[in-house]
Scaffold this active site. Structure first.
Site, PDB file in Angstrom:
ATOM      1  N   THR A 112       0.867  -1.180   0.000  1.00  0.00           N
ATOM      2  CA  THR A 112       0.000   0.000   0.000  1.00  0.00           C
ATOM      3  C   THR A 112       0.900   1.225   0.000  1.00  0.00           C
ATOM      4  O   THR A 112       2.026   1.154   0.478  1.00  0.00           O
ATOM      5  CB  THR A 112      -0.832  -0.029   1.297  1.00  0.00           C
ATOM      6  N   GLY A 126      -0.140  -2.556   6.028  1.00  0.00           N
ATOM      7  CA  GLY A 126       0.030  -3.832   6.719  1.00  0.00           C
ATOM      8  C   GLY A 126      -1.213  -4.683   6.583  1.00  0.00           C
ATOM      9  O   GLY A 126      -2.035  -4.455   5.691  1.00  0.00           O
TER      10      GLY A 126
HETATM   11  N1  ASP Z   1      -3.433  -2.599   4.321  1.00  0.00           N
HETATM   12  C1  ASP Z   1      -3.621  -3.094   2.980  1.00  0.00           C
HETATM   13  C2  ASP Z   1      -4.818  -3.957   2.917  1.00  0.00           C
HETATM   14  O1  ASP Z   1      -4.981  -4.807   3.758  1.00  0.00           O
HETATM   15  C3  ASP Z   1      -2.453  -3.900   2.532  1.00  0.00           C
HETATM   16  C4  ASP Z   1      -1.183  -3.153   2.586  1.00  0.00           C
HETATM   17  O2  ASP Z   1      -0.883  -2.364   3.460  1.00  0.00           O
HETATM   18  O3  ASP Z   1      -0.407  -3.379   1.659  1.00  0.00           O
HETATM   19  O4  ASP Z   1      -5.587  -3.829   1.979  1.00  0.00           O
END
Ligand code: ASP
Length: 310
Positions: free
Chosen positions: A169, A221
């Site tokens: 993300t 995360g």
């Molecule tokens: N937080 C994001 C999600 O669960 C994933 C990430 O941080 O890459 O969609």
């Protein structure tokens, strides 16, 4: 007070071969966001510009370079928050939009709502002239291969996702010299996610929050864990109780680990100019533009600097 802009490119076990491009990508996005701010753009313009730069970079899982969900299609989530007014806009489960952060901003500025999802969000995009981009243009060959490779082992992937798998993300937080804050987060979500799955990123107080009273946060995360502890608000509630932004982030991430066994990371800026980039995964690429310095890092405790050239 000096303006500050911090970005992240996702907290996960970034492999060595992706480390240099990830660091280059966050540095370029921080420079870009900071130059928008310095040339008179608003805070919202600056965080949007920084996140757009990360969405356009195929190294990161947002916009171009997004991960594929279980059916081999993309499904994107994004949010943008203005800490001065608490106005925000978010979109979830949108398809084939290169810059979901700009669609989230349009929800904030052009509708009387704060969140749009799925088909409605796509139709709104169309109605304001945002182009639909074919999946093949958004998805890299490398992601298609990873998706193919792992689709047979979806159960195993879901178990391992928490710390090992791509969580890139992207996000930005910023402070201007008047003490206003803003933030934005954008993601392709988790690889092989279910159709309709919504992670933390577009959910206010979870993937992002900004309030001029306490600061701005963008999280990354394991989305299901971040949602359970409302991570962005949790960090800011520690700041409101007098913790430094660094301690507030560490305590909150630690709590997420202890309480729901989730790993992740966050970038935070406070109205007084404190900022931090903290994570409990193996790595998180981040960069911060402050005065004439560009700070950056990817490994725990790493904090490198160079002269900020815009
Ligand atoms: N937080 C994001 C999600 O669960 C994933 C990430 O941080 O890459 O969609």
């Amino acid at each position: 007070m000096s303006a500050v802009l911090v970005v992240h490119g996702g907290a996960w076990a970034i492999p060595d071969e992706l480390a240099p491009v990830s660091v280059q990508g966050v540095k370029a996005a921080a420079r870009h966001g900071s130059s928008v701010l310095r040339s008179g753009g608003s805070l919202v313009d600056a965080v949007e510009a920084a996140v757009r730069a990360l969405e356009d970079n195929t190294v990161f899982n947002a916009g171009h370079g997004a991960t594929l969900k279980i059916d081999g299609e993309v499904q994107l989530d994004a949010i943008i928050v203005d800490g001065k007014t608490l106005a925000f806009g978010s979109v979830s489960c949108v398809k084939n939009i290169a810059n979901p952060v700009s669609l989230a901003r349009a929800v904030m500025e052009k509708t009387s709502h704060v969140m749009l999802t799925g088909r409605g969000a796509d139709k709104f995009a169309e109605s304001i002239g945002i182009a639909m981009v074919p999946t093949d243009k958004l998805v890299t060959e490398c992601e298609r291969k990873e998706w193919e490779k792992h689709k047979k082992y979806i159960a195993a992937v879901n178990e391992e996702f928490n710390t090992q798998w791509a969580h890139d993300t992207v996000g930005a937080v910023a402070l201007d010299s008047a003490g206003n804050v803003a933030c934005a987060t954008s993601t392709g979500g988790t690889r092989h996610k279910m159709v309709g799955r919504v992670g933390d990123s577009p959910v206010i107080g979870c993937g992002a929050y900004a309030d001029n009273i306490s600061g701005a946060v963008s999280c990354t995360g394991h989305g299901e864990s971040i949602l359970k502890v409302t991570l962005a608000r949790l960090i800011l509630s520690h700041v409101e109780q007098g913790k430094s932004v660094e301690d507030a982030s560490q305590l909150s991430l630690q709590h997420m680990g202890d309480r729901v066994q989730g790993a992740g990371g966050a970038i935070v800026v406070s109205p007084s100019g404190q900022w931090a980039a903290t994570f409990t995964t193996k790595r998180m690429a981040w960069a911060a533009a402050e005065d004439d310095v560009l700070w950056f890092g990817i490994d725990p405790k790493e904090k490198l600097k160079e002269k900020l050239s815009l």
